[in-house]
Design a protein around this motif. Structure first.
Motif, PDB file in Angstrom:
ATOM      1  N   TRP A 154      53.032  39.679 157.082  1.00 57.83           N
ATOM      2  CA  TRP A 154      51.659  39.940 157.541  1.00 57.83           C
ATOM      3  C   TRP A 154      51.385  39.042 158.744  1.00 57.83           C
ATOM      4  N   PRO A 155      50.755  39.547 159.812  1.00 54.18           N
ATOM      5  CA  PRO A 155      50.469  38.704 160.985  1.00 54.18           C
ATOM      6  C   PRO A 155      49.743  37.420 160.573  1.00 54.18           C
ATOM      7  N   HIS A 156      50.304  36.306 161.001  1.00 56.38           N
ATOM      8  CA  HIS A 156      49.878  34.989 160.530  1.00 56.38           C
ATOM      9  C   HIS A 156      48.385  34.731 160.705  1.00 56.38           C
ATOM     10  N   GLY A 157      47.865  34.976 161.896  1.00 54.21           N
ATOM     11  CA  GLY A 157      46.448  34.723 162.149  1.00 54.21           C
ATOM     12  C   GLY A 157      45.550  35.540 161.244  1.00 54.21           C
ATOM     13  N   ASP A 158      45.885  36.803 161.039  1.00 50.39           N
ATOM     14  CA  ASP A 158      45.067  37.647 160.172  1.00 50.39           C
ATOM     15  C   ASP A 158      45.220  37.250 158.711  1.00 50.39           C
ATOM     16  N   ALA A 159      46.412  36.808 158.325  1.00 44.09           N
ATOM     17  CA  ALA A 159      46.605  36.340 156.947  1.00 44.09           C
ATOM     18  C   ALA A 159      45.698  35.145 156.661  1.00 44.09           C
ATOM     19  N   ILE A 160      45.572  34.254 157.621  1.00 46.58           N
ATOM     20  CA  ILE A 160      44.696  33.087 157.466  1.00 46.58           C
ATOM     21  C   ILE A 160      43.236  33.527 157.403  1.00 46.58           C
ATOM     22  N   ARG A 161      42.825  34.407 158.320  1.00 52.95           N
ATOM     23  CA  ARG A 161      41.436  34.888 158.313  1.00 52.95           C
ATOM     24  C   ARG A 161      41.104  35.606 157.002  1.00 52.95           C
ATOM     25  N   ALA A 162      42.013  36.447 156.531  1.00 53.20           N
ATOM     26  CA  ALA A 162      41.772  37.169 155.276  1.00 53.20           C
ATOM     27  C   ALA A 162      41.594  36.197 154.118  1.00 53.20           C
ATOM     28  N   ALA A 163      42.428  35.167 154.067  1.00 58.17           N
ATOM     29  CA  ALA A 163      42.334  34.183 152.987  1.00 58.17           C
ATOM     30  C   ALA A 163      40.993  33.452 153.033  1.00 58.17           C
ATOM     31  N   VAL A 164      40.668  32.877 154.178  1.00 59.18           N
ATOM     32  CA  VAL A 164      39.444  32.074 154.298  1.00 59.18           C
ATOM     33  C   VAL A 164      38.201  32.940 154.070  1.00 59.18           C
ATOM     34  N   GLU A 165      38.141  34.080 154.737  1.00 57.07           N
ATOM     35  CA  GLU A 165      36.960  34.947 154.605  1.00 57.07           C
ATOM     36  C   GLU A 165      36.761  35.421 153.169  1.00 57.07           C
ATOM     37  N   THR A 166      37.841  35.844 152.526  1.00 59.34           N
ATOM     38  CA  THR A 166      37.725  36.385 151.169  1.00 59.34           C
ATOM     39  C   THR A 166      37.389  35.300 150.168  1.00 59.34           C
ATOM     40  N   LEU A 167      38.043  34.158 150.267  1.00 57.19           N
ATOM     41  CA  LEU A 167      37.764  33.071 149.321  1.00 57.19           C
ATOM     42  C   LEU A 167      36.326  32.579 149.473  1.00 57.19           C
ATOM     43  N   ARG A 168      35.824  32.554 150.682  1.00 57.30           N
ATOM     44  CA  ARG A 168      34.444  32.119 150.916  1.00 57.30           C
ATOM     45  C   ARG A 168      33.417  33.133 150.431  1.00 57.30           C
ATOM     46  N   ALA A 169      33.751  34.416 150.473  1.00 52.41           N
ATOM     47  CA  ALA A 169      32.770  35.466 150.186  1.00 52.41           C
ATOM     48  C   ALA A 169      32.791  35.967 148.745  1.00 52.41           C
ATOM     49  N   THR A 170      33.782  35.588 147.974  1.00 57.26           N
ATOM     50  CA  THR A 170      33.939  36.136 146.629  1.00 57.26           C
ATOM     51  C   THR A 170      33.222  35.265 145.605  1.00 57.26           C
ATOM     52  N   GLU A 171      32.324  35.882 144.846  1.00 56.10           N
ATOM     53  CA  GLU A 171      31.641  35.169 143.764  1.00 56.10           C
ATOM     54  C   GLU A 171      32.659  34.752 142.715  1.00 56.10           C
ATOM     55  N   SER A 172      32.603  33.494 142.325  1.00 52.98           N
ATOM     56  CA  SER A 172      33.553  32.963 141.347  1.00 52.98           C
ATOM     57  C   SER A 172      33.024  31.649 140.801  1.00 52.98           C
ATOM     58  N   SER A 173      33.438  31.326 139.598  1.00 48.80           N
ATOM     59  CA  SER A 173      33.098  30.022 139.034  1.00 48.80           C
ATOM     60  C   SER A 173      34.134  28.962 139.415  1.00 48.80           C
ATOM     61  N   VAL A 174      35.172  29.364 140.149  1.00 49.40           N
ATOM     62  CA  VAL A 174      36.158  28.405 140.651  1.00 49.40           C
ATOM     63  C   VAL A 174      35.434  27.433 141.579  1.00 49.40           C
ATOM     64  N   ARG A 175      35.677  26.160 141.379  1.00 45.63           N
ATOM     65  CA  ARG A 175      35.011  25.127 142.184  1.00 45.63           C
ATOM     66  C   ARG A 175      35.716  24.925 143.532  1.00 45.63           C
ATOM     67  N   GLU A 176      37.060  24.891 143.527  1.00 46.28           N
ATOM     68  CA  GLU A 176      37.814  24.675 144.758  1.00 46.28           C
ATOM     69  C   GLU A 176      38.966  25.662 144.838  1.00 46.28           C
ATOM     70  N   ALA A 177      39.051  26.347 145.985  1.00 43.73           N
ATOM     71  CA  ALA A 177      40.188  27.209 146.307  1.00 43.73           C
ATOM     72  C   ALA A 177      40.942  26.497 147.431  1.00 43.73           C
ATOM     73  N   ARG A 178      42.098  25.983 147.097  1.00 41.94           N
ATOM     74  CA  ARG A 178      42.889  25.160 148.009  1.00 41.94           C
ATOM     75  C   ARG A 178      43.984  26.017 148.643  1.00 41.94           C
ATOM     76  N   ILE A 179      43.991  26.122 149.953  1.00 43.32           N
ATOM     77  CA  ILE A 179      45.060  26.817 150.659  1.00 43.32           C
ATOM     78  C   ILE A 179      46.151  25.794 150.952  1.00 43.32           C
ATOM     79  N   ILE A 180      47.361  26.090 150.524  1.00 43.67           N
ATOM     80  CA  ILE A 180      48.485  25.182 150.735  1.00 43.67           C
ATOM     81  C   ILE A 180      49.297  25.704 151.912  1.00 43.67           C
ATOM     82  N   ALA A 181      49.460  24.868 152.918  1.00 44.98           N
ATOM     83  CA  ALA A 181      50.188  25.248 154.132  1.00 44.98           C
ATOM     84  C   ALA A 181      51.474  24.440 154.242  1.00 44.98           C
ATOM     85  N   PHE A 182      52.499  25.076 154.792  1.00 46.04           N
ATOM     86  CA  PHE A 182      53.808  24.420 154.950  1.00 46.04           C
ATOM     87  C   PHE A 182      53.907  23.585 156.208  1.00 46.04           C
ATOM     88  N   ASN A 183      53.052  23.849 157.216  1.00 47.07           N
ATOM     89  CA  ASN A 183      53.209  23.125 158.471  1.00 47.07           C
ATOM     90  C   ASN A 183      51.853  22.726 159.051  1.00 47.07           C
TER      91      ASN A 183
END
Length: 164
Positions: free
Chosen positions: A124-153
């Motif tokens: 998946w194109p890297h920039g869009d993969a990052i945008r999809a992750a951040v946008e979706t995690l921020r916009a989705t109702e959840s009782s999860v307190r922290e959604a941590r994105i783990i990056a390799f570099n």
């Protein structure tokens, strides 16, 4: 909605309630993040995958297993779209994050760690993969307190941080 953070590191060493695995539809282990998680967690993960998902999982869906030998309690497996194979529906990628949060809510997980789903082997194109992750995690109702994105570099960490 969870607080979205980014960490440079190895998802298999995260001390969190659950880590998310970018799995394949067969749910029997594979390469990339999936292979790393199965190696670090040990055979208990595969045994649980076979028992819970005898027919695998559909793209965009998610389910959970034990985390085996890793410090997390659970692995939330989600099947991302394979961009290189022509699966370019961004809605399936978004669904991976949404379904993972739903499963985390069912488990009562407060802190979960995500890889960038479909951004590795599946191309998946890297920039869009990052945008999809951040946008979706921020916009989705959840009782999860922290959604941590783990990056390799560090470059990926910097890109995620600009969106946060």
């Amino acid at each position: 909605m969870p607080e979205v953070t980014v960490v440079l590191g190895d998802i298999t060493t995260q001390t969190v309630d659950a880590i998310v695995n970018a799995a394949n539809t067969r749910m029997r282990g594979g390469g990339g993040v999936d292979g790393a998680i199965h190696r670090a967690g040990g055979p208990e993960i595969l045994i649980d995958c076979v028992a819970r998902f005898p027919r695998g999982l559909a793209t965009g869906d998610a389910g959970w297993t034990t985390a085996g030998l890793m410090p997390a309690r659970w692995v939330i497996h989600t099947v991302g779209p394979n961009y290189r194979a022509g699966h370019t529906d961004r809605g399936l990628l978004v669904s991976c994050y949404q379904r993972s949060l739903e499963v985390a809510d069912e488990l009562g997980a407060a802190i979960i760690a995500f890889p960038l789903i479909s951004a590795g082997i599946y191309g998946w194109p890297h920039g869009d993969a990052i945008r999809a992750a951040v946008e979706t995690l921020r916009a989705t109702e959840s009782s999860v307190r922290e959604a941590r994105i783990i990056a390799f570099n560090p470059a990926t960490v910097a890109t995620v941080q600009t969106l946060l």
